[in-house]
Motif scaffolding. Sequence first.
Motif, PDB file in Angstrom:
ATOM      1  N   HIS A   1       1.614  14.238   0.486  1.00  0.00           N
ATOM      2  CA  HIS A   1       0.353  13.379   0.546  1.00  0.00           C
ATOM      3  C   HIS A   1       0.849  11.995   0.627  1.00  0.00           C
ATOM      4  CE1 HIS A   1      -0.701  17.418  -1.457  1.00  0.00           C
ATOM      5  NE2 HIS A   1      -1.794  17.282  -0.759  1.00  0.00           N
ATOM      6  N   LEU A   2       2.039  11.853   1.224  1.00  0.00           N
ATOM      7  CA  LEU A   2       2.559  10.207   0.848  1.00  0.00           C
ATOM      8  C   LEU A   2       1.596   9.272   1.357  1.00  0.00           C
ATOM      9  CD1 LEU A   2       4.954   8.798  -0.233  1.00  0.00           C
ATOM     10  CD2 LEU A   2       6.318   9.235   1.858  1.00  0.00           C
ATOM     11  N   ASP A   3       1.043   9.628   2.561  1.00  0.00           N
ATOM     12  CA  ASP A   3       0.448   8.491   3.256  1.00  0.00           C
ATOM     13  C   ASP A   3      -0.905   8.047   2.373  1.00  0.00           C
ATOM     14  OD1 ASP A   3      -0.694  11.119   3.623  1.00  0.00           O
ATOM     15  OD2 ASP A   3      -1.929  10.840   5.545  1.00  0.00           O
ATOM     16  N   LEU A   4      -1.325   9.185   1.867  1.00  0.00           N
ATOM     17  CA  LEU A   4      -2.713   8.787   1.114  1.00  0.00           C
ATOM     18  C   LEU A   4      -2.424   8.257  -0.401  1.00  0.00           C
ATOM     19  CD1 LEU A   4      -4.409  12.227   1.716  1.00  0.00           C
ATOM     20  CD2 LEU A   4      -4.994  10.026   2.545  1.00  0.00           C
ATOM     21  N   TYR A   5      -1.094   8.535  -0.765  1.00  0.00           N
ATOM     22  CA  TYR A   5      -0.829   7.961  -2.114  1.00  0.00           C
ATOM     23  C   TYR A   5      -0.212   6.512  -1.815  1.00  0.00           C
ATOM     24  CZ  TYR A   5      -1.126  11.925  -5.095  1.00  0.00           C
ATOM     25  OH  TYR A   5      -1.601  12.850  -6.002  1.00  0.00           O
ATOM     26  N   LEU A   6       0.404   6.074  -0.796  1.00  0.00           N
ATOM     27  CA  LEU A   6       0.519   4.745  -0.360  1.00  0.00           C
ATOM     28  C   LEU A   6      -0.511   3.942  -0.151  1.00  0.00           C
ATOM     29  CD1 LEU A   6       3.662   5.607   2.183  1.00  0.00           C
ATOM     30  CD2 LEU A   6       3.731   4.151  -0.047  1.00  0.00           C
ATOM     31  N   GLU A   7      -1.529   4.401   0.375  1.00  0.00           N
ATOM     32  CA  GLU A   7      -2.857   3.705   0.442  1.00  0.00           C
ATOM     33  C   GLU A   7      -3.452   3.202  -0.920  1.00  0.00           C
ATOM     34  OE1 GLU A   7      -5.547   6.259   2.982  1.00  0.00           O
ATOM     35  OE2 GLU A   7      -4.803   5.065   4.805  1.00  0.00           O
ATOM     36  N   ARG A   8      -3.430   4.522  -1.760  1.00  0.00           N
ATOM     37  CA  ARG A   8      -3.898   4.033  -3.194  1.00  0.00           C
ATOM     38  C   ARG A   8      -3.217   3.167  -3.822  1.00  0.00           C
ATOM     39  NH1 ARG A   8      -8.332   7.941  -4.048  1.00  0.00           N
ATOM     40  NH2 ARG A   8      -8.141   7.047  -6.174  1.00  0.00           N
TER      41      ARG A   8
ATOM     42  N   LEU B   1       3.782   9.286   9.333  1.00  0.00           N
ATOM     43  CA  LEU B   1       3.543  10.206   8.207  1.00  0.00           C
ATOM     44  C   LEU B   1       2.486  11.148   8.330  1.00  0.00           C
ATOM     45  CD1 LEU B   1       3.943   7.580   5.199  1.00  0.00           C
ATOM     46  CD2 LEU B   1       5.519   9.413   5.784  1.00  0.00           C
ATOM     47  N   ARG B   2       1.414  10.631   9.044  1.00  0.00           N
ATOM     48  CA  ARG B   2       0.157  11.471   9.233  1.00  0.00           C
ATOM     49  C   ARG B   2       0.674  12.658  10.393  1.00  0.00           C
ATOM     50  NH1 ARG B   2      -3.022   6.773   9.597  1.00  0.00           N
ATOM     51  NH2 ARG B   2      -3.625   6.117   7.287  1.00  0.00           N
TER      52      ARG B   2
ATOM     53  N   LYS C   1       2.434  -1.498   9.073  1.00  0.00           N
ATOM     54  CA  LYS C   1       1.794  -0.292   8.209  1.00  0.00           C
ATOM     55  C   LYS C   1       1.288   0.671   9.017  1.00  0.00           C
ATOM     56  CE  LYS C   1      -2.052   0.414   4.970  1.00  0.00           C
ATOM     57  NZ  LYS C   1      -3.079  -0.197   4.508  1.00  0.00           N
TER      58      LYS C   1
ATOM     59  N   MET D   1       2.343   4.592   8.698  1.00  0.00           N
ATOM     60  CA  MET D   1       1.203   5.562   8.361  1.00  0.00           C
ATOM     61  C   MET D   1       1.115   6.542   9.399  1.00  0.00           C
ATOM     62  SD  MET D   1      -0.162   5.304   5.660  1.00  0.00           S
ATOM     63  CE  MET D   1      -0.524   4.436   4.193  1.00  0.00           C
TER      64      MET D   1
ATOM     65  N   ARG E   1      -6.675  17.341   1.725  1.00  0.00           N
ATOM     66  CA  ARG E   1      -5.471  16.586   0.961  1.00  0.00           C
ATOM     67  C   ARG E   1      -5.891  15.351   0.402  1.00  0.00           C
ATOM     68  NH1 ARG E   1      -2.728  13.917   5.066  1.00  0.00           N
ATOM     69  NH2 ARG E   1      -0.838  13.708   3.852  1.00  0.00           N
TER      70      ARG E   1
ATOM     71  N   VAL F   1      -5.295  14.607  -3.607  1.00  0.00           N
ATOM     72  CA  VAL F   1      -5.020  13.207  -4.263  1.00  0.00           C
ATOM     73  C   VAL F   1      -6.167  12.733  -5.210  1.00  0.00           C
ATOM     74  CG1 VAL F   1      -4.561  10.915  -3.541  1.00  0.00           C
ATOM     75  CG2 VAL F   1      -3.668  12.688  -2.142  1.00  0.00           C
TER      76      VAL F   1
ATOM     77  N   ALA G   1       0.886   5.146  -8.422  1.00  0.00           N
ATOM     78  CA  ALA G   1      -0.435   5.011  -7.319  1.00  0.00           C
ATOM     79  C   ALA G   1      -1.566   4.648  -7.987  1.00  0.00           C
ATOM     80  CB  ALA G   1      -0.686   6.299  -6.586  1.00  0.00           C
ATOM     81  N   GLU G   2      -1.948   5.224  -9.169  1.00  0.00           N
ATOM     82  CA  GLU G   2      -3.381   5.056  -9.730  1.00  0.00           C
ATOM     83  C   GLU G   2      -3.402   3.486 -10.341  1.00  0.00           C
ATOM     84  OE1 GLU G   2      -3.866   6.200 -13.830  1.00  0.00           O
ATOM     85  OE2 GLU G   2      -1.890   6.474 -14.173  1.00  0.00           O
TER      86      GLU G   2
ATOM     87  N   GLU H   1      -1.403   0.504  -2.483  1.00  0.00           N
ATOM     88  CA  GLU H   1      -1.560  -0.583  -2.005  1.00  0.00           C
ATOM     89  C   GLU H   1      -2.774  -1.276  -2.507  1.00  0.00           C
ATOM     90  OE1 GLU H   1      -2.637  -1.138   2.188  1.00  0.00           O
ATOM     91  OE2 GLU H   1      -1.625  -2.903   2.334  1.00  0.00           O
TER      92      GLU H   1
ATOM     93  N   LEU I   1       2.714  15.053   8.541  1.00  0.00           N
ATOM     94  CA  LEU I   1       2.144  16.045   7.433  1.00  0.00           C
ATOM     95  C   LEU I   1       0.610  16.539   8.119  1.00  0.00           C
ATOM     96  CD1 LEU I   1       2.527  13.172   4.576  1.00  0.00           C
ATOM     97  CD2 LEU I   1       3.598  15.714   4.876  1.00  0.00           C
TER      98      LEU I   1
ATOM     99  N   ARG J   1      -5.544  14.733  -8.437  1.00  0.00           N
ATOM    100  CA  ARG J   1      -4.496  14.372  -9.164  1.00  0.00           C
ATOM    101  C   ARG J   1      -4.570  13.096  -9.913  1.00  0.00           C
ATOM    102  NH1 ARG J   1       1.046  16.346 -10.022  1.00  0.00           N
ATOM    103  NH2 ARG J   1       0.640  18.118  -8.690  1.00  0.00           N
ATOM    104  N   LEU J   2      -5.084  11.858  -9.205  1.00  0.00           N
ATOM    105  CA  LEU J   2      -5.188  10.700  -9.788  1.00  0.00           C
ATOM    106  C   LEU J   2      -6.318  10.761 -10.746  1.00  0.00           C
ATOM    107  CD1 LEU J   2      -5.054   8.584  -6.512  1.00  0.00           C
ATOM    108  CD2 LEU J   2      -3.289   8.806  -8.409  1.00  0.00           C
TER     109      LEU J   2
ATOM    110  N   PRO K   1       1.996   9.930  -8.522  1.00  0.00           N
ATOM    111  CA  PRO K   1       0.277   9.316  -8.642  1.00  0.00           C
ATOM    112  C   PRO K   1      -0.041   8.751 -10.061  1.00  0.00           C
ATOM    113  CG  PRO K   1       0.904  11.702  -8.264  1.00  0.00           C
ATOM    114  CD  PRO K   1       2.111  11.161  -8.415  1.00  0.00           C
TER     115      PRO K   1
END
Lengths: 235, 468
Positions: free
Chosen positions: B64-71, A12-13, A5, A9, A25, A29, B210-211, B73, A16, A32-33, B245
């Motif tokens: 924002h893939l890293d952040l969405y993957l965390e959410r 990706l970081r 993991k 990560m 960022r 997120v 993700a949500e 998980e 990005l 959006r959620l 998302p």
Amino acid sequence: MNEAKSTIMERLRQALASEDAGEGRRRAVDARLARHEPVLVPARARVEGEARIALFTEMAEAVQTEVQRLDSFAEIATATARYLRRHNLPQKLVAAPDPLLDAAGWEKQPLLRVRRGNANPEDAVGMTLAFAGIAETGTLMLVSAPERPVMLAFLPETCIVVLPLSRLDGCYEESWARLRQQASQPPRAVNFVTGPSRTADIANTLTLGAHGPRRLFVLLVPDPEAQGPEPEGDA
Amino acid sequence: MSGATPVGFRDRAREALADPTLREALLSIRRGWPHARARAIARLPEFDALRDHGRAIKDHVLAHLDLYLERFERAVTASGGSVHWARDAAEARRLVLEICKRAGARTVTKSKSMIAEEIDLNAWLEAHGIVPVETDLGEYIIQLAGQRPSHLVGPAVHMTREEITELFARHHGTPPSERAEELVAEARRVLRQRYLEADVGITGANFLIAESGSVITVTNEGNAELTHGLPRTQIVVASIEKIVPTMEEAFTLLRLLARSATGQEFSTYTTVVTGPRRAEDLDGPEAFHVVLLDNGRSGMIGGTLRSMLRCIRCGACLNHCPVYLAVGGHAYGSVYVGPMGAVLSPVLYGIETARALPEASSFCGRCEEVCPVRIPLPALLRYWREEAWRRQLAPPAARWGMRLWRHLALRPGLYRIASGVVARVLGLLAGRRGALRRLPLAGGWTGSRDLPAPEGATFTSLYRKGVR
Ligand code: SF4
């Protein structure tokens, strides 16, 4: 395992970070959620009342769903018995233990054998209750619960779904919003069903009943609460 | 599973061009899905606007893939499931095997997953004494035949009914069924038993939410639902870019998916599963695992190839590609075929191994025109060509096209079989403006024989004229 993991990560970081290393960022997120507005709902789905029922029926029939509209909830048993006879099926089914289906008028069909529970591999006919219908594509939304096991709609060769008209929405987003209001987290399974099971994997020939049901029968009914002496009851 | 790699593309393409059965199968794709897609889109005026939204959703997620993957998980864990991370195919295979062993699995049912293909999961499970059973009818057919999928949506589109009849009779030990319905009923009977015996169900994912930590599967057969609903353990294998998302975004992409793939308004079954069965539920798995695979994708995020990660695996670019429609999927020697496969395969196999695939493009642009998330596939193919050129890897593409053409031209029988679309493809492969005499080796040869180039017009124009 967490090594994997952190490697992913990190990659990706790094890729990005240049775009915006700060809190921007993360805020994007979170925003959006938290937002649950539909992105774009096709005009076709914005229909009401009879037009909505007509669109649902048309779209469902276009994918080999049989749709019948009933005048009362208590006619479900009789309509089911007739349907089974029409298709030369035995007068026997397994129905969801949902208490709403108690009012299906079973007593009017003494020859119809009804078991309440989940489907076994031997069951030929299953009946369940839809959480929603979606007119846009003639789709049913089934939501799992102890009283509505999922397999009722997948193991039997014939699946009958009861759809109270008050639950007929225009688009998927409306139905999902209703679900969100009822539960903070989705249940184990939400099945969007559009027609009976099919495959074209053998020489591009459309064939029904690949793994799931060969037949799908939808009963459009008024809410059971709306029946009886006070038709305008607070359903 | 075929052990083919993209290296043998040219030879396999040549064989494919001379295979009349394959011609027939590919013709049926050409006559079917593109027209069904066009009709479905004509019924939905918002389709192009949805494509813009689809692209924007995917671009936002990738940025924002890293952040969405965390959410994602976090949400899976909150629903009672677990997430496992795999850097590459080997790690993913090990993770899946460990879960299967802990579940005491002897057989597993599988519902169509390209990621399982990508990590070659079946061979690995078999080598460790676990029997994998594919349940998607097309996947089941190619598993029996020991082949790879030849199409993203229809893994067995290259096979005729007669071949399937023969295959089933041999494997099921039953009298041969002739009609499609009988064959489907036979597979249904055999696979029903398998579902009930399976200890673990393995599915792919079309989208990960993700949500809520939900997993969305899309099928027409209902096999994913039986795969995740009946065994006691469910494993989802998915690649990291499958995240969206919220359900609202998923619905937008779902409106694009079925229409682009098969021209359906909506696939028969779109199922959202979240975690294992709840305390009082009467069905569903007791354990819910998600294996997230990277396998080169994190390396695509920072560069030109990022847009390829928008792909929703609809198969439209295959159905509209003159090269794919001429040579079929197996010629590619890769898990991923057609234009999207020609872009992805160099990532998975290395450009040294896969360089023939991005070369085999006519740059007609149909793939980009039909891609629901507007991936600039020709530009990405060009990127790989330049990359190969930079590394001094690529022989001129035109040379291959010419050799193929000569091969056919010298064999009149073969040529007749391969006429029609194939001749046009050869023309395209020979170079856009087309004449063979312009090609490196063709000079002396065409000088004396004066062969016309197969066609001068672009594929698009011929396609629209409906030329056979
Ligand atoms: S690249 Fe585009 S057209 Fe091709 S499979 Fe992916 S989403 Fe579909």
